[in-house]
Design a protein around this motif. Structure first.
Motif, PDB file in Angstrom:
ATOM      1  N   PHE A 363      42.611  38.418  29.476  1.00 30.05           N
ATOM      2  CA  PHE A 363      41.500  38.259  30.584  1.00 30.05           C
ATOM      3  C   PHE A 363      42.471  38.779  31.955  1.00 30.05           C
ATOM      4  N   HIS A 364      43.405  39.750  31.758  1.00 29.58           N
ATOM      5  CA  HIS A 364      44.254  40.245  32.951  1.00 29.58           C
ATOM      6  C   HIS A 364      43.417  40.895  33.979  1.00 29.58           C
ATOM      7  N   PRO A 365      43.559  40.564  35.278  1.00 27.33           N
ATOM      8  CA  PRO A 365      42.771  41.443  36.068  1.00 27.33           C
ATOM      9  C   PRO A 365      42.343  42.952  35.674  1.00 27.33           C
ATOM     10  N   LYS A 366      43.288  43.712  34.976  1.00 31.12           N
ATOM     11  CA  LYS A 366      42.820  44.993  34.673  1.00 31.12           C
ATOM     12  C   LYS A 366      41.856  45.110  33.814  1.00 31.12           C
ATOM     13  N   TYR A 367      41.368  44.099  33.086  1.00 30.95           N
ATOM     14  CA  TYR A 367      40.391  44.096  32.332  1.00 30.95           C
ATOM     15  C   TYR A 367      39.143  43.466  32.945  1.00 30.95           C
ATOM     16  N   THR A 368      39.151  43.040  33.921  1.00 34.88           N
ATOM     17  CA  THR A 368      37.994  42.276  34.737  1.00 34.88           C
ATOM     18  C   THR A 368      37.160  43.229  35.244  1.00 34.88           C
ATOM     19  N   PRO A 369      35.900  43.138  34.679  1.00 33.27           N
ATOM     20  CA  PRO A 369      34.707  44.237  35.365  1.00 33.27           C
ATOM     21  C   PRO A 369      34.647  44.115  36.853  1.00 33.27           C
ATOM     22  N   LYS A 370      34.626  45.169  37.423  1.00 31.21           N
ATOM     23  CA  LYS A 370      34.409  45.209  38.951  1.00 31.21           C
ATOM     24  C   LYS A 370      33.105  45.560  39.373  1.00 31.21           C
ATOM     25  N   CYS A 371      32.801  44.802  40.641  1.00 31.18           N
ATOM     26  CA  CYS A 371      31.511  44.913  41.071  1.00 31.18           C
ATOM     27  C   CYS A 371      31.435  46.210  41.919  1.00 31.18           C
ATOM     28  N   HIS A 372      30.138  46.428  42.482  1.00 33.31           N
ATOM     29  CA  HIS A 372      29.949  47.368  43.336  1.00 33.31           C
ATOM     30  C   HIS A 372      30.952  47.569  44.619  1.00 33.31           C
ATOM     31  N   CYS A 373      31.317  46.399  44.843  1.00 29.74           N
ATOM     32  CA  CYS A 373      31.859  46.330  45.925  1.00 29.74           C
ATOM     33  C   CYS A 373      33.589  46.560  45.897  1.00 29.74           C
ATOM     34  N   GLY A 374      33.879  46.939  44.268  1.00 28.04           N
ATOM     35  CA  GLY A 374      35.092  47.165  44.226  1.00 28.04           C
ATOM     36  C   GLY A 374      36.138  45.991  43.751  1.00 28.04           C
TER      37      GLY A 374
END
Ligand SMILES: O=C(O)CCC(=O)C(=O)O
Ligand SMILES: [Fe+2]
Length: 445
Positions: A363-374
């Motif tokens: 669950f490191h942030p590099k794997y967190t899906p990003k929203c349209h806001c980036g």
């Protein structure tokens, strides 16, 4: 940071509300407070002196401070003060006046608060394990002193979400294990759409305690799965060992500082996390209530009215509360303001609380899906309280499903166009993301 901030001022309790609550304060709670103030005195002695003072905690404590008061210290084989055990022994059968071996049926009724102190009762009626007198007394006091010093530089979590400035009703500090993790926190992690600028490395005493917390939590997890889940861990609960690699330290300075009803954010912990919370200093009440959609339902699918109330656990100095894997998704928790406090000898009216957490590598942030806001999304679970789901039927069908959404989706601001970004989370049996390159989906409408 957890979603514990409130945008609207909470309805303040009146002094009458407090008077009622205070009147109802049970003997268990009074004993818990006294045990934390006078850890060298046996429970029987505490109860006798409490009864002799008509239940007045302050007067009892004053008497206990007198050197002439007998204290009959109970030692265990390794010469540590015996831990608090069950208060069942103090249950008096009203008909015979004798201690009763029978366990009363205790249920939390709608609109009422059930006060629990006995570890066995807590294990039966909440998703938590409590261990009183967790550390040797001198170590707990030293950790408390160290963190009281640290807490002088803690801040209220406060940040801007669109036009709203939000701030937590207590202060906190965030600690990780190494400089590398500290830098990553500053660069990559997002909390409620913002970043935490004040990240610290674990202090020597926080570091010294962490291994023991880890060992205790891993044993408690095994035991809880055996006793509460028939030996089969809940779906999505991680099977990897629990590792205390991050800690939020909260400071509640005085009776009015608190934390509102919330669940801890899952984004970096993943589904079904375990969280271990060590309390130091003055005793405060920790409250739990089930999220209504997870209430056990009767045949007609109506929630059982006997299980709708809240449960209140006094968390005395040096108690370790382990919130097991169903706590965050199915319950909410809070630390309510308190009408009065019985000062702790080291910290007075201050309570320090350490929540050790496992930030999982999957669950490191590099794997967190990003929203349209980036901005990385926030991981949530569908409950009845989840307003994002479309309508009642969809809520029921999707209950317990995970999804990512934009942090901004929490802000009902009619002047701003809501970000509708939404992505179902897909996790395997152990709660690991299935295929980390999940394609984004936009919610229709
Ligand atoms: O102070 C406590 O016992 C609870 C703190 C808490 O809920 C949190 O840090 O998320
Ligand atoms: Fe929390």
């Amino acid at each position: 940071m957890d979603a514990f901030v409130t945008r609207r001022p909470q309805k303040r309790k009146t002094s009458d509300d407090f008077a009622v609550e205070s009147h109802e304060e049970s003997t268990d709670i009074k004993l818990a407070i006294l045990a934390s103030l006078h850890p060298d005195i046996e429970q029987e002695m505490l109860l006798d002196i409490l009864l002799a003072h008509d239940g007045d905690v302050q007067a009892t404590s004053n008497t206990l401070k007198s050197p002439s008061t007998p204290r009959s210290v109970k030692k265990t084989a390794n010469n540590r003060i015996a831990g608090q055990t069950s208060l069942r022994a103090f249950a008096i059968d009203p008909s015979s006046g004798e201690p009763s071996p029978k366990k009363p049926k205790i249920l939390s009724k709608k609109g009422q608060t059930l006060h629990l102190y006995d570890p066995q009762d807590i294990s039966e009626h909440t998703p938590c394990t409590i261990i009183h007198n967790f550390l040797p007394a001198h170590e707990a006091n030293e950790l408390l002193s160290e963190l009281l010093e640290e807490s002088k530089t803690f801040q209220k979590a406060s940040f801007k979400l669109f036009d709203n400035i939000v701030s937590s009703p207590h202060t906190s500090g965030f600690y990780v294990g190494s400089q590398k993790e500290l830098q990553e926190q500053k660069d990559d992690y997002h909390y409620n759409g913002g970043r935490i600028s004040d990240v610290r490395t674990l202090t020597p005493k926080l570091e010294a305690v962490r291994g023991r917390v880890q060992e205790t939590v891993n044993s408690a997890i095994e035991e809880h799965i055996r006793t509460h889940h028939g030996g089969q861990k809940p779906r999505h609960q991680p099977s990897e060992p629990w590792c205390a690699n991050a800690a939020f330290v909260n400071c509640y300075n005085g009776p009015q500082e608190s934390v509102g009803w919330h669940t801890d954010q899952l984004t970096y912990l993943g589904p079904r996390p375990t969280i271990a919370s060590l309390s130091l200093g003055v005793t405060r009440e920790f409250r739990l209530r089930r999220i209504s959609s997870f209430l056990p339902s009767s045949k007609s699918d109506n929630p059982d009215p006997n299980l709708q109330g809240q449960v209140s656990l006094p968390l005395p100095h040096n108690s370790l509360l382990i919130m097991h894997s169903t706590t965050q998704e199915e319950w909410k928790h809070s630390v309510s303001p308190s009408p009065t406090l019985t000062p702790h000898p080291v910290s007075g009216n201050i309570r320090i609380n350490i929540t050790y957490r496992h930030y999982r590598s999957a669950f490191h942030p590099k794997y967190t899906p990003k929203c349209h806001c980036g901005v990385p999304g926030v991981l949530r679970v569908v409950t009845n309280d989840t307003k994002q789901a479309n309508g009642e039927r969809e809520r029921k069908e999707n209950r317990g499903r995970y999804f990512y959404m934009c942090h901004a989706g929490n802000v009902p601001d009619p002047t701003k166009k809501k970000c509708r970004w939404f992505l179902w989370g897909d996790f395997d049996q152990d709660g690991n993301p299935r295929g980390l390159n999940m394609a984004n989906q936009s919610k229709p409408g």
